[in-house]
Write a protein that holds these residues in place. Structure first.
Motif, mmCIF file in Angstrom:
data_model
loop_
_atom_site.group_PDB
_atom_site.id
_atom_site.type_symbol
_atom_site.label_atom_id
_atom_site.label_comp_id
_atom_site.label_asym_id
_atom_site.label_seq_id
_atom_site.Cartn_x
_atom_site.Cartn_y
_atom_site.Cartn_z
ATOM 1 N N LYS A 71 0.842 -1.196 0.000
ATOM 2 C CA LYS A 71 0.000 0.000 0.000
ATOM 3 C C LYS A 71 0.883 1.254 0.000
ATOM 4 O O LYS A 71 1.974 1.261 0.562
ATOM 5 C CB LYS A 71 -0.899 0.004 1.238
ATOM 6 C CG LYS A 71 -1.843 -1.190 1.343
ATOM 7 C CD LYS A 71 -2.922 -1.131 0.276
ATOM 8 C CE LYS A 71 -4.060 -2.125 0.557
ATOM 9 N NZ LYS A 71 -3.607 -3.533 0.532
ATOM 10 N N TRP A 74 -0.695 4.090 4.929
ATOM 11 C CA TRP A 74 -1.447 3.388 5.953
ATOM 12 C C TRP A 74 -2.858 3.945 6.084
ATOM 13 O O TRP A 74 -3.173 5.029 5.569
ATOM 14 C CB TRP A 74 -0.754 3.568 7.312
ATOM 15 C CG TRP A 74 0.409 2.669 7.555
ATOM 16 C CD1 TRP A 74 0.839 1.627 6.778
ATOM 17 C CD2 TRP A 74 1.291 2.716 8.686
ATOM 18 N NE1 TRP A 74 1.931 1.025 7.349
ATOM 19 C CE2 TRP A 74 2.229 1.666 8.511
ATOM 20 C CE3 TRP A 74 1.374 3.524 9.814
ATOM 21 C CZ2 TRP A 74 3.245 1.424 9.447
ATOM 22 C CZ3 TRP A 74 2.382 3.286 10.736
ATOM 23 C CH2 TRP A 74 3.307 2.246 10.557
ATOM 24 N N VAL A 75 -3.671 3.203 6.819
ATOM 25 C CA VAL A 75 -4.934 3.712 7.348
ATOM 26 C C VAL A 75 -4.665 4.060 8.807
ATOM 27 O O VAL A 75 -3.952 3.327 9.506
ATOM 28 C CB VAL A 75 -6.050 2.649 7.234
ATOM 29 C CG1 VAL A 75 -7.199 2.953 8.185
ATOM 30 C CG2 VAL A 75 -6.567 2.571 5.809
ATOM 31 N N SER A 137 -6.456 -2.342 11.491
ATOM 32 C CA SER A 137 -5.127 -2.664 10.980
ATOM 33 C C SER A 137 -4.691 -1.595 9.985
ATOM 34 O O SER A 137 -5.451 -1.228 9.081
ATOM 35 C CB SER A 137 -5.147 -4.026 10.296
ATOM 36 O OG SER A 137 -3.869 -4.347 9.780
ATOM 37 N N VAL A 138 -3.460 -1.116 10.119
ATOM 38 C CA VAL A 138 -2.978 -0.049 9.243
ATOM 39 C C VAL A 138 -2.670 -0.559 7.844
ATOM 40 O O VAL A 138 -2.589 0.214 6.888
ATOM 41 C CB VAL A 138 -1.730 0.652 9.820
ATOM 42 C CG1 VAL A 138 -2.072 1.325 11.146
ATOM 43 C CG2 VAL A 138 -0.566 -0.319 9.970
ATOM 44 N N ASP A 139 -2.485 -1.880 7.689
ATOM 45 C CA ASP A 139 -2.128 -2.461 6.398
ATOM 46 C C ASP A 139 -2.589 -3.915 6.373
ATOM 47 O O ASP A 139 -3.176 -4.404 7.338
ATOM 48 C CB ASP A 139 -0.612 -2.354 6.179
ATOM 49 C CG ASP A 139 -0.209 -2.338 4.708
ATOM 50 O OD1 ASP A 139 -1.043 -2.731 3.866
ATOM 51 O OD2 ASP A 139 0.922 -1.942 4.392
ATOM 52 N N ASP A 140 -2.317 -4.625 5.270
ATOM 53 C CA ASP A 140 -2.651 -6.038 5.168
ATOM 54 C C ASP A 140 -1.554 -6.870 5.824
ATOM 55 O O ASP A 140 -0.368 -6.677 5.522
ATOM 56 C CB ASP A 140 -2.743 -6.465 3.691
ATOM 57 C CG ASP A 140 -3.795 -5.702 2.917
ATOM 58 O OD1 ASP A 140 -4.685 -5.095 3.542
ATOM 59 O OD2 ASP A 140 -3.732 -5.720 1.669
ATOM 60 N N TYR A 166 3.480 -7.379 8.554
ATOM 61 C CA TYR A 166 3.094 -7.023 7.189
ATOM 62 C C TYR A 166 4.168 -7.526 6.229
ATOM 63 O O TYR A 166 5.225 -6.894 6.076
ATOM 64 C CB TYR A 166 2.910 -5.507 7.063
ATOM 65 C CG TYR A 166 1.994 -4.947 8.128
ATOM 66 C CD1 TYR A 166 0.622 -5.124 8.058
ATOM 67 C CD2 TYR A 166 2.524 -4.277 9.236
ATOM 68 C CE1 TYR A 166 -0.218 -4.635 9.051
ATOM 69 C CE2 TYR A 166 1.694 -3.792 10.231
ATOM 70 C CZ TYR A 166 0.328 -3.974 10.136
ATOM 71 O OH TYR A 166 -0.495 -3.497 11.123
ATOM 72 N N THR A 190 -6.969 -7.377 6.708
ATOM 73 C CA THR A 190 -6.800 -6.440 5.613
ATOM 74 C C THR A 190 -6.788 -5.010 6.143
ATOM 75 O O THR A 190 -7.270 -4.738 7.250
ATOM 76 C CB THR A 190 -7.927 -6.589 4.576
ATOM 77 O OG1 THR A 190 -9.195 -6.437 5.236
ATOM 78 C CG2 THR A 190 -7.870 -7.953 3.918
ATOM 79 N N GLN A 191 -6.249 -4.123 5.349
ATOM 80 C CA GLN A 191 -6.129 -2.725 5.766
ATOM 81 C C GLN A 191 -7.504 -2.158 6.125
ATOM 82 O O GLN A 191 -8.460 -2.274 5.365
ATOM 83 C CB GLN A 191 -5.519 -1.899 4.643
ATOM 84 C CG GLN A 191 -5.218 -0.463 5.055
ATOM 85 C CD GLN A 191 -4.582 0.339 3.933
ATOM 86 O OE1 GLN A 191 -5.248 0.635 2.939
ATOM 87 N NE2 GLN A 191 -3.316 0.701 4.082
ATOM 88 N N GLY A 192 -7.589 -1.552 7.313
ATOM 89 C CA GLY A 192 -8.836 -0.956 7.765
ATOM 90 C C GLY A 192 -9.753 -1.901 8.499
ATOM 91 O O GLY A 192 -10.804 -1.487 9.002
ATOM 92 N N ALA A 238 -1.543 9.040 7.006
ATOM 93 C CA ALA A 238 -2.479 7.917 6.931
ATOM 94 C C ALA A 238 -3.876 8.374 6.546
ATOM 95 O O ALA A 238 -4.330 9.458 6.914
ATOM 96 C CB ALA A 238 -2.510 7.182 8.272
#
Length: 241
Positions: A71, A74-75, A137-140, A166, A190-192, A238
């Motif tokens: 990605k 990040w989220v 989660s900020v990423d996968d 990650y 998964t992210q988010g 993010a």
């Protein structure tokens, strides 16, 4: 042709069996992390164990047969919040000098950013929304260690925590002081995705003087062991949910 079909069928079955068997790596990593926290493993041996377990997780990621596309950003780890909720001034609450992963629960550093929520009465409910605040989660990545058990008389500083790895970036993140956790070791997130709700678990976080917050850390690999780095700029950039 028939032999070729049989060969690939056997190969797929073997890969599937290997993937199923190697999911034990997550349970073993979680057990290993608990030993580190409790000081129950010698450091030279601990480093070997960590490297071995991480290799198994990376192999499992390859077996998953899905192309990982890193990605671009990040989220933000708290739904409904952004970087202005990070404590301190311009992220100066981060202090990693003297921190070593293998020291477990015994260290004096703060290699993290505390992200505070609106919770004046400290009931773990957002004062604006009257709902718990979601930790995402900020990423996968893979959940490699966590605990949903913590008692107020415990001296464990992280309380109910989550470690996520990650594989696309070889980065780890650590989410601590949660109220409830909704994932377990071996889960792919998964992210988010919601992984927890903000809480007050942990030796210091439980005390009245501590405002309700998420303790968020990020780590990179150095000499086969997670070493903290300051993720402040990534948190500022993010995406918010």
């Amino acid at each position: 042709m028939q032999k070729l079909v049989l060969f690939f069928s056997f190969l797929l079955i073997s890969i599937g069996a290997l993937a199923q068997a190697d999911t034990s790596a997550f349970t073993k990593f979680n057990d290993f992390n608990n030993l580190v926290l409790n000081g129950g493993v010698k450091k030279p041996e601990a480093q070997k164990q960590f490297e071995t377990l991480l290799k198994r997780i990376n192999i499992l990621e390859m077996i998953r047969a899905e192309r990982i596309i890193p990605k671009t950003q990040w989220v933000f780890p708290l739904k409904g919040y952004k970087s202005s909720a990070i404590g301190g001034t311009h992220g100066n609450g981060y202090f990693d000098k003297g921190y070593r992963y293998l020291d477990g629960n015994k260290h004096g550093a703060h290699p993290a950013h505390d992200i505070f929520i609106n919770d004046k009465n400290q009931d773990c409910i957002d004062d604006r929304t009257s709902k718990p605040v979601e930790v995402v989660s900020v990423d996968d990545g893979w959940v490699i260690a966590c605990t949903n058990q913590w008692e107020p008389n415990s001296n464990m500083r992280g309380g109910k925590f989550i470690w996520i790895y990650y594989p696309a970036t070889h980065i780890f993140t650590y989410y601590a002081h949660n109220n409830q956790i909704f994932v377990k070791p071996g889960d792919y997130v998964t992210q988010g995705q919601k992984i927890a709700e903000v809480g007050r678990s942990g030796y210091n976080a439980y005390k009245k003087r501590s405002p309700t917050h998420l303790h968020f850390s990020a780590f990179k690999l150095a000499d086969g062991i997670p070493v903290p780095y300051n993720p402040y700029e990534q948190l500022k950039k993010a995406k918010t949910l």
